[in-house]
Structures are given as C-alpha cells and as structure tokens.
Design a protein around this motif. Structure first.
Motif, PDB file in Angstrom:
ATOM      1  N   SER A  10      -8.787   2.566 -11.098  1.00 47.01           N
ATOM      2  CA  SER A  10      -8.305   1.781 -12.227  1.00 47.01           C
ATOM      3  C   SER A  10      -7.259   0.770 -11.767  1.00 47.01           C
ATOM      4  O   SER A  10      -6.490   1.031 -10.838  1.00 47.01           O
ATOM      5  CB  SER A  10      -7.657   2.682 -13.280  1.00 47.01           C
ATOM      6  N   THR A  11      -7.219  -0.371 -12.457  1.00 46.04           N
ATOM      7  CA  THR A  11      -6.204  -1.388 -12.203  1.00 46.04           C
ATOM      8  C   THR A  11      -5.578  -1.778 -13.527  1.00 46.04           C
ATOM      9  O   THR A  11      -6.261  -1.916 -14.529  1.00 46.04           O
ATOM     10  CB  THR A  11      -6.816  -2.642 -11.535  1.00 46.04           C
ATOM     11  N   PHE A  49      -2.298   0.501  -4.613  1.00 44.89           N
ATOM     12  CA  PHE A  49      -2.275  -0.837  -4.034  1.00 44.89           C
ATOM     13  C   PHE A  49      -1.711  -1.755  -5.104  1.00 44.89           C
ATOM     14  O   PHE A  49      -2.233  -1.818  -6.217  1.00 44.89           O
ATOM     15  CB  PHE A  49      -3.690  -1.277  -3.632  1.00 44.89           C
ATOM     16  N   THR A  50      -0.616  -2.434  -4.781  1.00 47.89           N
ATOM     17  CA  THR A  50       0.071  -3.299  -5.735  1.00 47.89           C
ATOM     18  C   THR A  50       0.219  -4.687  -5.134  1.00 47.89           C
ATOM     19  O   THR A  50       0.546  -4.822  -3.955  1.00 47.89           O
ATOM     20  CB  THR A  50       1.473  -2.733  -6.062  1.00 47.89           C
ATOM     21  N   TRP A  81       0.866  -1.181   0.000  1.00 50.64           N
ATOM     22  CA  TRP A  81       0.000   0.000   0.000  1.00 50.64           C
ATOM     23  C   TRP A  81       0.900   1.227   0.000  1.00 50.64           C
ATOM     24  O   TRP A  81       1.837   1.312   0.794  1.00 50.64           O
ATOM     25  CB  TRP A  81      -0.860   0.045   1.268  1.00 50.64           C
ATOM     26  N   ASN A  82       0.639   2.165  -0.879  1.00 49.75           N
ATOM     27  CA  ASN A  82       1.358   3.440  -0.894  1.00 49.75           C
ATOM     28  C   ASN A  82       0.337   4.546  -0.640  1.00 49.75           C
ATOM     29  O   ASN A  82      -0.661   4.625  -1.351  1.00 49.75           O
ATOM     30  CB  ASN A  82       2.050   3.652  -2.241  1.00 49.75           C
ATOM     31  N   VAL A 134      -1.612  -3.187 -10.393  1.00 47.11           N
ATOM     32  CA  VAL A 134      -1.437  -1.904  -9.724  1.00 47.11           C
ATOM     33  C   VAL A 134      -2.788  -1.197  -9.781  1.00 47.11           C
ATOM     34  O   VAL A 134      -3.356  -1.030 -10.859  1.00 47.11           O
ATOM     35  CB  VAL A 134      -0.369  -1.048 -10.423  1.00 47.11           C
ATOM     36  N   THR A 135      -3.299  -0.805  -8.615  1.00 43.48           N
ATOM     37  CA  THR A 135      -4.581  -0.102  -8.537  1.00 43.48           C
ATOM     38  C   THR A 135      -4.326   1.308  -8.035  1.00 43.48           C
ATOM     39  O   THR A 135      -3.664   1.507  -7.015  1.00 43.48           O
ATOM     40  CB  THR A 135      -5.558  -0.834  -7.593  1.00 43.48           C
TER      41      THR A 135
END
Length: 178
Positions: free
Chosen positions: A91-92, A116-117, A39-40, A62-63
């Motif tokens: 988007s993902t 979120f990756t 999580w970033n 990657v979202t």
C-alpha cells in the motif's frame, strides 16, 4: 500527486527543473518530482512524529513493504485527523508529513515491515526561491526590494500552501472535461 494535486505537482516539477538547470545534479528517479527517498528495513515501526524539514504543504508517499498481518499491526496513524488506517504490504499513502503527526502500530514479533518514503526538503524550495542561494546568502546580498517581497510572501505562506491542494469539485470538473 499529478492526479489529485496537480498544482502541488507543478510546484515540485518547477523546483526539480530549476535545480537540474542550476548544476549537474543526478535525480534519484527520472520519473519522480521528489528529490529524496528513505528505505527503512527490518521492523520499520515509527513513533509519532512530523517531518519538519519537508515542504509544509508537500506530500510524501509512504509505501509499506514486508511480510506482516495488516489486520494485527502496521496500521498508519494520522493523529490530528484521528485516523487509524489499515496499511497492508504494497500500500502507498500520500501525506503532508511536515504538518500531520504520523506513526504506525507495532507488528507481531516474528514479522517484518519495511517502508519506502519519498520527499523533498523544504530547503530545496527555499534555495530555488532565493535564486540558488542559502537564506544567509540571500539576506546578505538581496536588494531592499527583494527582502520586502520575501517579507510580504511570508505573510501569506499559509494561504499559499493551501492553494496547492485541490478540492473535490475541481477534481470532478477536471476529469469530466478529459
């Protein structure tokens, strides 16, 4: 991944199954074949990079999350493909993050962009391939035949990696028969 890269998905599923059978491990998300996540928070803007520790042909979803204007920033850049993609919150995208240099464009000073990756480290695939051993332990204990098999497999690693990707013709045939 299971829809657009079924062979790659099966490889991840086998790795997950082998890891879960080996020890009492807890998986982050039961419904995911990916072992880890990041999580970033805050501004979550990245410089051009590759995630060298991940499985080379592997996909990383990657979202994008947050509150920012996707017309003014937050675009994802796939450098070798020379693509800049509008990437609004929610988007993902699935990318082979170990082999494609990627980054995203800055957002406005007052905005927030999170991400979120999910990913699986290539070392987990090596651990399973080594019979639940590190590379050093494998080399110290492997038979000459096992070492020869490993050396032979290393010579075709690039082609093997490509074989996990589907072609449009394969996907079209797959979904016409369902």
């Amino acid at each position: 991944m299971s829809i657009y890269a079924p062979r790659l998905f099966a490889r991840y599923q086998k790795c997950k199954d082998d890891l879960l059978a080996w020890k009492q491990l807890r998986w982050n998300f039961d419904c995911s074949v990916l072992a880890a996540c990041t999580w970033n928070f805050g501004r979550a803007v990245t410089r051009p990079h590759r995630d060298f520790g991940n499985l080379a042909p592997g996909w990383c979803p990657v979202t994008a999350l947050g509150d920012y204007n996707p017309d003014l920033g937050g675009h994802i850049i796939l450098w070798e493909l020379r693509l800049i993609i509008r990437f609004p919150p929610g988007s993902t995208i699935f990318i082979p993050s170990a082999i494609i240099t990627h980054s995203n464009t800055p957002i406005q000073p007052h905005e927030k962009r999170h991400s979120f990756t999910q990913f699986t480290s290539g070392s987990l695939f090596r651990w399973v391939a080594n019979g639940n051993r590190t590379d050093d332990d494998f080399l110290a204990t492997a038979s000459p035949e096992e070492k020869a098999q490993r050396d032979q497999a290393a010579g075709t690693r690039w082609e093997d990696g490509l074989s996990f990707f589907s072609t449009l013709d394969e996907l079209e045939l797959l979904y016409k028969t369902q």
